[in-house]
Design a protein around this motif. Structure first.
Motif, PDB file in Angstrom:
ATOM      1  N   ASP A   1       0.827  -1.218   0.000  1.00 23.77           N
ATOM      2  CA  ASP A   1       0.000   0.000   0.000  1.00 23.77           C
ATOM      3  C   ASP A   1       0.856   1.261   0.000  1.00 23.77           C
ATOM      4  N   SER A   2       1.838   1.292  -0.897  1.00 25.12           N
ATOM      5  CA  SER A   2       2.773   2.418  -0.970  1.00 25.12           C
ATOM      6  C   SER A   2       2.067   3.732  -1.272  1.00 25.12           C
ATOM      7  N   GLU A   3       1.019   3.676  -2.087  1.00 26.85           N
ATOM      8  CA  GLU A   3       0.341   4.898  -2.514  1.00 26.85           C
ATOM      9  C   GLU A   3      -0.253   5.659  -1.328  1.00 26.85           C
TER      10      GLU A   3
ATOM     11  N   ALA B   1       3.335  12.585   2.854  1.00 31.79           N
ATOM     12  CA  ALA B   1       3.326  13.909   2.213  1.00 31.79           C
ATOM     13  C   ALA B   1       2.390  14.861   2.950  1.00 31.79           C
ATOM     14  N   ARG B   2       1.237  14.356   3.369  1.00 35.59           N
ATOM     15  CA  ARG B   2       0.255  15.195   4.065  1.00 35.59           C
ATOM     16  C   ARG B   2       0.836  15.704   5.387  1.00 35.59           C
ATOM     17  N   VAL B   3       1.491  14.828   6.125  1.00 38.59           N
ATOM     18  CA  VAL B   3       2.108  15.210   7.388  1.00 38.59           C
ATOM     19  C   VAL B   3       3.234  16.214   7.157  1.00 38.59           C
ATOM     20  N   ASN B   4       4.012  15.991   6.118  1.00 41.29           N
ATOM     21  CA  ASN B   4       5.111  16.914   5.801  1.00 41.29           C
ATOM     22  C   ASN B   4       4.601  18.324   5.511  1.00 41.29           C
ATOM     23  N   ARG B   5       3.414  18.407   4.905  1.00 47.22           N
ATOM     24  CA  ARG B   5       2.871  19.717   4.535  1.00 47.22           C
ATOM     25  C   ARG B   5       2.229  20.446   5.708  1.00 47.22           C
ATOM     26  N   HIS B   6       1.604  19.666   6.618  1.00 45.32           N
ATOM     27  CA  HIS B   6       0.714  20.324   7.569  1.00 45.32           C
ATOM     28  C   HIS B   6       1.118  20.228   9.041  1.00 45.32           C
ATOM     29  N   SER B   7       2.050  19.372   9.388  1.00 46.11           N
ATOM     30  CA  SER B   7       2.363  19.223  10.804  1.00 46.11           C
ATOM     31  C   SER B   7       3.396  20.241  11.266  1.00 46.11           C
ATOM     32  N   SER B   8       3.065  20.921  12.344  1.00 48.53           N
ATOM     33  CA  SER B   8       4.001  21.888  12.928  1.00 48.53           C
ATOM     34  C   SER B   8       4.951  21.215  13.912  1.00 48.53           C
TER      35      SER B   8
ATOM     36  N   ALA C   1       2.858  10.086  10.329  1.00 49.52           N
ATOM     37  CA  ALA C   1       2.332   9.574   9.053  1.00 49.52           C
ATOM     38  C   ALA C   1       1.519   8.305   9.260  1.00 49.52           C
ATOM     39  N   LEU C   2       2.001   7.412  10.095  1.00 45.27           N
ATOM     40  CA  LEU C   2       1.261   6.176  10.354  1.00 45.27           C
ATOM     41  C   LEU C   2      -0.048   6.475  11.084  1.00 45.27           C
ATOM     42  N   ALA C   3      -0.024   7.454  11.977  1.00 45.82           N
ATOM     43  CA  ALA C   3      -1.259   7.860  12.657  1.00 45.82           C
ATOM     44  C   ALA C   3      -2.285   8.350  11.643  1.00 45.82           C
ATOM     45  N   ASP C   4      -1.847   9.179  10.706  1.00 46.43           N
ATOM     46  CA  ASP C   4      -2.736   9.683   9.653  1.00 46.43           C
ATOM     47  C   ASP C   4      -3.301   8.528   8.829  1.00 46.43           C
ATOM     48  N   TYR C   5      -2.447   7.579   8.488  1.00 52.05           N
ATOM     49  CA  TYR C   5      -2.832   6.415   7.690  1.00 52.05           C
ATOM     50  C   TYR C   5      -3.909   5.594   8.413  1.00 52.05           C
TER      51      TYR C   5
END
Length: 472
Positions: free
Chosen positions: A115-117, A124-131, A344-348
């Motif tokens: 499930d690489s996608e 990517a989402r975490v990289n953009r939005h996490s402070s 990232a894993l939390a978001d997933y």
């Protein structure tokens, strides 16, 4: 995370009861009307609940008769060596720096099943939005990840508290830490025989001794284990109760309950390596030993390395009564784990990707198991066909009278990697056994290599058995 629909909550409740044996195979379930009255739900919800359980293969509908518990599939019982457990010192085995191209040796998923996608999207989402991306993580692990994991497990009927969960750098890291906080150099640790080579290597590295307890078709020789506990022969146990590696078999619910009771009675910690539990080829994911632990003697260790992506290096432990020394050990060794990947894993998990991934990957693995078995049945003599495992990623083949290490070396010359049975024990009892990974998709290329390996095994087997016949 979005709250589950009412029918999903009720379906999970009934699934738990089925797993715990409250309903027996073939037994009638309450009628839809009775279900409505028992659980105070509408007819629509009751029907959706039963259809959900039916889709999982847990119950079956009978026209005009209602719903019944699905019959238990007939499973041929494995045969295991019967022996008296003796203390031994494990040896640290060297791992090959590079394995041949066609590796059936490592128990892992095919890259196309990882499930690489969605994982990449979460990163990517975490990289953009996490402070908080580049801050130190909490030593016990990112709180979002621990909450997400606990909600995920709750959907399987296993409740744990986020505040009691500790994030680690993979399952083996959790196991090593658990061993360090429960045992000392020279202590004896009880393990199942055969035992995953990585666990034996960890015990060797930490200078612990082992007591191999014989496996049985039901799981483990609990009589010998209790004798060892009663006589203070072991200071801890290190066990896998679901989808054991390398055999693929699991302990029964009764044995899990007995193990938890033994841990409590003798006040002996049990470190549970549960890394393969969620790779279940059946209709439901089994419960861990930790589920039955009432006194905190079980240290439950797992990860996403086998189920999702080994490169994440994210695992966890629920250390029970050993929580504080476990956290202290993590703090001293590493100050916690990788914050960006935890987020990232939390978001997933929160987006439901992991639950969907497990459903898909288990269906795929169940199909792959059948495909591999069909190839084996077409190439190998009947005595060499392995038993179909309950779950996990590996076959355990008995090649007697062949010596498995000889076969391993023979196949390595053809660029094919497998694992011989000597890697999984301190005894010579498994010298005829070979472990083979079926996590690789059976592409034309992989199938060609598999058939080559099986034909070489068959030729060696026929030669050996013919020589035996002449001697007789």
């Amino acid at each position: 995370m979005t709250k589950s629909a009412k029918y999903q909550q009720l379906a999970q409740l009934l699934q738990n009861k089925l797993q715990q044996g409250e309903y027996q195979p073939g037994q009638a379930l309450p009628s839809l009307r009775q279900c409505c009255e028992l659980h105070q739900v509408s007819m629509t919800t009751a029907l959706a609940t039963y259809r959900q359980l039916e889709s999982l293969g847990l119950i079956v509908a009978s026209n005009k008769r209602g719903y019944f518990v699905a019959p238990t599939p007939k499973i041929t019982k494995q045969h295991f060596p019967n022996f008296v457990a003796q203390t031994a010192t494990p040896l640290l085995r060297q791992r090959l720096a590079q394995e041949p191209l066609f590796g059936f040796a490592t128990a892992q998923l095919d890259e196309t099943l990882m499930d690489s996608e969605h994982l990449a999207a979460s990163i990517a989402r975490v990289n953009r939005h996490s402070s908080k991306l580049f801050n130190y993580a909490n030593v016990a692990g990112n709180s979002q990840l621990r909450e997400a994991l606990c909600q995920h497990f709750a959907a399987q009927g296993f409740n744990c508290q986020a505040a009691r969960l500790v994030i680690t750098q993979g399952c083996l890291d959790a196991v090593m830490t658990a061993l360090q906080v429960t045992t000392q150099v020279g202590d004896v640790v009880a393990v199942a025989s055969p035992c995953y080579s990585g666990l034996l290597n960890t015990l060797a590295l930490l200078q612990r001794r082992v007591l191999e307890i014989p496996s049985t078709p039901e799981g483990l020789d609990l009589t010998q284990l209790e004798h060892a506990l009663a006589n203070n022969q072991v200071q801890a146990c290190l066990l896998t109760v679901n989808q054991q590696n390398p055999t693929g078999h699991s302990l029964s619910t009764s044995q899990k309950q007995q193990l938890a009771a033994l841990a409590k009675r003798y006040q002996c910690p049990i470190i549970e390596d549960d890394v393969f539990r969620e790779l279940s080829h059946g209709a439901a994911i089994p419960l861990p030993l930790k589920y039955y632990d009432e006194a905190g003697w079980v240290l439950w260790c797992s990860s996403v390395s086998k189920t999702l992506a080994p490169g994440l290096r994210i695992g966890w432990c629920e250390p029970g009564r050993f929580y504080q020394p476990f956290v202290d050990c993590v703090a001293t060794r590493s100050l916690g784990g990788n914050q960006p990947l935890q987020l990232a894993l939390a978001d997933y998990l929160q987006r439901g990707h992991y639950a969907r991934h497990l459903h898909q990957v288990n269906r795929t693995l169940a199909a792959q198991t059948e495909q591999y078995l069909q190839v084996m049945q077409s190439e190998l003599p009947a005595p060499l066909i392995p038993q179909k495992p309950h779950g996990g990623l590996v076959f355990w083949l008995n090649l007697a009278p062949l010596i498995a290490v000889d076969i391993q070396q023979l196949l390595a010359k053809q660029g094919i990697a497998v694992r011989d049975g000597d890697d999984f024990s301190t005894t010579p009892l498994y010298r005829h056994y070979l472990r083979l990974n079926f996590g690789l998709k059976l592409t034309a290329e992989i199938e060609a290599q598999l058939r080559l390996a099986l034909r070489l095994i068959k030729a060696a087997y026929l030669k050996a058995t013919q020589a035996q016949s002449k001697c007789q």
